[in-house]
Design a protein around this motif. Structure first.
Motif, PDB file in Angstrom:
ATOM      1  N   PRO A 116      54.087 -15.461  11.337  1.00 19.62           N
ATOM      2  CA  PRO A 116      52.826 -16.183  11.554  1.00 19.62           C
ATOM      3  C   PRO A 116      52.734 -16.859  12.909  1.00 19.62           C
ATOM      4  O   PRO A 116      51.638 -17.155  13.379  1.00 19.62           O
ATOM      5  N   PHE A 117      53.855 -17.102  13.538  1.00 17.68           N
ATOM      6  CA  PHE A 117      53.798 -17.720  14.867  1.00 17.68           C
ATOM      7  C   PHE A 117      53.694 -16.673  15.983  1.00 17.68           C
ATOM      8  O   PHE A 117      53.631 -17.022  17.149  1.00 17.68           O
ATOM      9  N   ASP A 118      53.718 -15.360  15.643  1.00 20.56           N
ATOM     10  CA  ASP A 118      53.431 -14.303  16.614  1.00 20.56           C
ATOM     11  C   ASP A 118      51.945 -13.941  16.548  1.00 20.56           C
ATOM     12  O   ASP A 118      51.242 -14.224  15.563  1.00 20.56           O
ATOM     13  N   ILE A 119      51.473 -13.258  17.578  1.00 18.68           N
ATOM     14  CA  ILE A 119      50.046 -12.891  17.660  1.00 18.68           C
ATOM     15  C   ILE A 119      49.941 -11.396  17.971  1.00 18.68           C
ATOM     16  O   ILE A 119      50.651 -10.888  18.860  1.00 18.68           O
ATOM     17  N   MET A 120      49.028 -10.741  17.232  1.00 15.40           N
ATOM     18  CA  MET A 120      48.732  -9.339  17.493  1.00 15.40           C
ATOM     19  C   MET A 120      47.312  -9.267  18.080  1.00 15.40           C
ATOM     20  O   MET A 120      46.325  -9.553  17.386  1.00 15.40           O
ATOM     21  N   TYR A 121      47.219  -8.864  19.350  1.00 13.34           N
ATOM     22  CA  TYR A 121      45.915  -8.710  19.998  1.00 13.34           C
ATOM     23  C   TYR A 121      45.419  -7.268  19.802  1.00 13.34           C
ATOM     24  O   TYR A 121      46.151  -6.313  20.116  1.00 13.34           O
ATOM     25  N   VAL A 122      44.219  -7.138  19.275  1.00 14.94           N
ATOM     26  CA  VAL A 122      43.648  -5.833  18.967  1.00 14.94           C
ATOM     27  C   VAL A 122      42.582  -5.504  20.012  1.00 14.94           C
ATOM     28  O   VAL A 122      41.658  -6.309  20.246  1.00 14.94           O
ATOM     29  N   TYR A 123      42.687  -4.323  20.614  1.00 16.95           N
ATOM     30  CA  TYR A 123      41.754  -3.850  21.634  1.00 16.95           C
ATOM     31  C   TYR A 123      41.022  -2.609  21.118  1.00 16.95           C
ATOM     32  O   TYR A 123      41.605  -1.780  20.405  1.00 16.95           O
ATOM     33  N   ASP A 124      39.762  -2.495  21.532  1.00 17.80           N
ATOM     34  CA  ASP A 124      38.987  -1.283  21.235  1.00 17.80           C
ATOM     35  C   ASP A 124      39.324  -0.246  22.299  1.00 17.80           C
ATOM     36  O   ASP A 124      39.008  -0.413  23.482  1.00 17.80           O
ATOM     37  N   ALA A 125      39.968   0.847  21.893  1.00 17.43           N
ATOM     38  CA  ALA A 125      40.425   1.867  22.834  1.00 17.43           C
ATOM     39  C   ALA A 125      39.422   2.993  23.027  1.00 17.43           C
ATOM     40  O   ALA A 125      39.714   3.966  23.738  1.00 17.43           O
ATOM     41  N   ARG A 126      38.244   2.892  22.433  1.00 20.57           N
ATOM     42  CA  ARG A 126      37.231   3.923  22.612  1.00 20.57           C
ATOM     43  C   ARG A 126      36.444   3.697  23.900  1.00 20.57           C
ATOM     44  O   ARG A 126      36.581   2.668  24.558  1.00 20.57           O
ATOM     45  N   ILE A 127      35.585   4.683  24.247  1.00 17.72           N
ATOM     46  CA  ILE A 127      34.744   4.564  25.446  1.00 17.72           C
ATOM     47  C   ILE A 127      33.638   3.564  25.161  1.00 17.72           C
ATOM     48  O   ILE A 127      32.887   3.718  24.187  1.00 17.72           O
ATOM     49  N   LEU A 128      33.524   2.578  25.989  1.00 17.11           N
ATOM     50  CA  LEU A 128      32.534   1.525  25.828  1.00 17.11           C
ATOM     51  C   LEU A 128      31.501   1.617  26.946  1.00 17.11           C
ATOM     52  O   LEU A 128      31.763   2.174  28.019  1.00 17.11           O
ATOM     53  N   GLU A 129      30.340   1.040  26.680  1.00 12.58           N
ATOM     54  CA  GLU A 129      29.253   1.050  27.666  1.00 12.58           C
ATOM     55  C   GLU A 129      28.628  -0.338  27.719  1.00 12.58           C
ATOM     56  O   GLU A 129      28.378  -0.962  26.671  1.00 12.58           O
ATOM     57  N   HIS A 130      28.357  -0.757  28.922  1.00 15.70           N
ATOM     58  CA  HIS A 130      27.706  -2.048  29.116  1.00 15.70           C
ATOM     59  C   HIS A 130      26.556  -1.866  30.103  1.00 15.70           C
ATOM     60  O   HIS A 130      26.710  -1.210  31.146  1.00 15.70           O
ATOM     61  N   THR A 131      25.391  -2.438  29.768  1.00 14.94           N
ATOM     62  CA  THR A 131      24.194  -2.362  30.602  1.00 14.94           C
ATOM     63  C   THR A 131      23.861  -3.747  31.110  1.00 14.94           C
ATOM     64  O   THR A 131      23.845  -4.714  30.332  1.00 14.94           O
ATOM     65  N   GLU A 132      23.563  -3.812  32.386  1.00 13.72           N
ATOM     66  CA  GLU A 132      23.261  -5.090  33.018  1.00 13.72           C
ATOM     67  C   GLU A 132      22.077  -4.905  33.963  1.00 13.72           C
ATOM     68  O   GLU A 132      21.888  -3.835  34.555  1.00 13.72           O
ATOM     69  N   THR A 133      21.261  -5.953  34.088  1.00 10.66           N
ATOM     70  CA  THR A 133      20.085  -5.947  34.959  1.00 10.66           C
ATOM     71  C   THR A 133      20.292  -6.941  36.091  1.00 10.66           C
ATOM     72  O   THR A 133      20.657  -8.102  35.852  1.00 10.66           O
TER      73      THR A 133
END
Length: 357
Positions: free
Chosen positions: A71-88
């Motif tokens: 419980p004192f350790d941490i597992m960081y989970v990342y999304d390994a798929r292709i992601l897209e972000h739109t910005e103006t």
């Protein structure tokens, strides 16, 4: 028997402590269940951070599945798929005109180097790396183009240039840039209307140029056609002899005489002796023309002369419709045929004439 008694005695003395410890362990597990049991879903990768044993585990990434950790350790989970972000963004062009540009970036983490990304950047790598990179690249690229290029044909070129600059900006970070797209470009309304008017005028000019080109080609075609007609007429006129025209007149007369309509054929008419064909069907009556008398008749002879002198019926004639070349000859024959016919004087008329003398 002695061992059994010893165990029973120990259980009697420690059972309360054991039950209390079990209860505490159960409460501990239930309380820290989310920290102990980690589920990595489809398309995700995990990076383990150990609080007491070396920090970030750089040697291993955890694929999909269920894992039990302290419980004192941490597992960081990342999304390994292709992601897209739109910005103006609102930025300035090469001419200093402000434009509103909407761009999107497709990116993905490096699966093999995910622990290094976690150690160098962390889970908020999109806010730290992707968004600043998009802003910088878009401003650098759009600042080198004029408004007309942005509105017309430079979009694909812009995307290619931004893709190259984005890959260069990422550098050696464990991130992969897959695509850089321009979603929308919004210009000021006045500028957009002016650009549209300019493009419409350019297309109208090309249309007029095409019309002039086609009209010039049409004039050439008509000129060539006129030359051909002129040559044809010269060749035909050279062979248009009197005998040929007479032969054509005979053939046309034969075709007209062989039709089903009732006709009156007069042979020997005209200078060339060509026959004349009169159509005797549905011809309007010509007005009768009375001959001028040689002397006035007496009252007693007026009735007898009217009854005894027959009037010639006018000949009905209609110009032949099949061939206009014989119309003049037919009109002359009609005038001759419509003259009044005066019969010879009878015996009584001769005796009356002798008495008058």
């Amino acid at each position: 028997m002695r061992v059994k008694d010893i165990v029973a005695a120990c259980w009697t003395r420690t059972r309360l402590y054991l039950m209390a410890a079990g209860l505490l362990c159960t409460l501990f597990v239930l309380y820290f269940w989310n920290d102990i049991v980690v589920t990595i879903h489809s398309g995700e990768l995990g990076v383990k951070y150990s609080r007491f044993w070396g920090g970030t585990d750089l040697s291993e990434t955890y694929p999909e599945g269920i894992y039990f950790i302290w419980p004192f350790d941490i597992m960081y989970v990342y999304d390994a798929r292709i992601l897209e972000h739109t910005e103006t963004f609102v930025m300035l062009t090469y001419t200093g005109l402000p434009v509103t540009v909407s761009v999107s970036c497709q990116y993905q983490v490096d699966r093999e180097r995910l622990p290094q990304l976690h150690q160098l950047v962390g889970p908020r790598y999109k806010e730290k790396i992707i968004l600043p990179m998009m802003n910088t690249v878009a401003r650098q690229v759009f600042g080198t183009y004029a408004v007309g290029a942005l509105y017309s044909t430079a979009r694909q070129e812009l995307e290619d240039v931004m893709m190259v600059k984005a890959v260069a900006a990422i550098g050696r970070l464990p991130l992969a840039i897959h695509n850089f797209n321009i979603r929308n470009i919004v210009l000021p309304k006045e500028v957009e209307a002016a650009i549209v008017d300019k493009m419409v005028a350019a297309q109208r000019y090309k249309r007029y140029a095409y019309i002039l080109l086609t009209e010039g080609e049409e004039a050439k075609r008509k000129h060539i056609e006129a030359i051909g007609i002129k040559n044809f007429q010269e060749i035909v006129n050279a062979g248009m002899t009197e005998n040929y025209l007479r032969y054509q007149g005979i053939m046309a007369t034969r075709e007209l005489a062989g039709s089903n309509n009732a006709k009156l054929v007069i042979s020997g008419g005209g200078r060339d002796g060509l026959p004349v064909i009169l159509n005797t069907q549905d011809m309007p009556a010509a007005p009768a023309q009375n001959a001028t008398p040689a002397r006035p008749a007496k009252p007693g002879e007026e009735r007898r002369s009217e009854s005894s002198t027959p009037q010639a019926a006018p000949v009905q004639a209609v110009p032949e419709k099949e061939d206009d070349r014989f119309s003049a000859l037919i009109n002359s024959i009609n005038k001759i045929l419509t003259w009044p016919i005066t019969p010879p004087p009878t015996q009584n008329q001769s005796n009356l004439a002798g008495r008058d003398n």
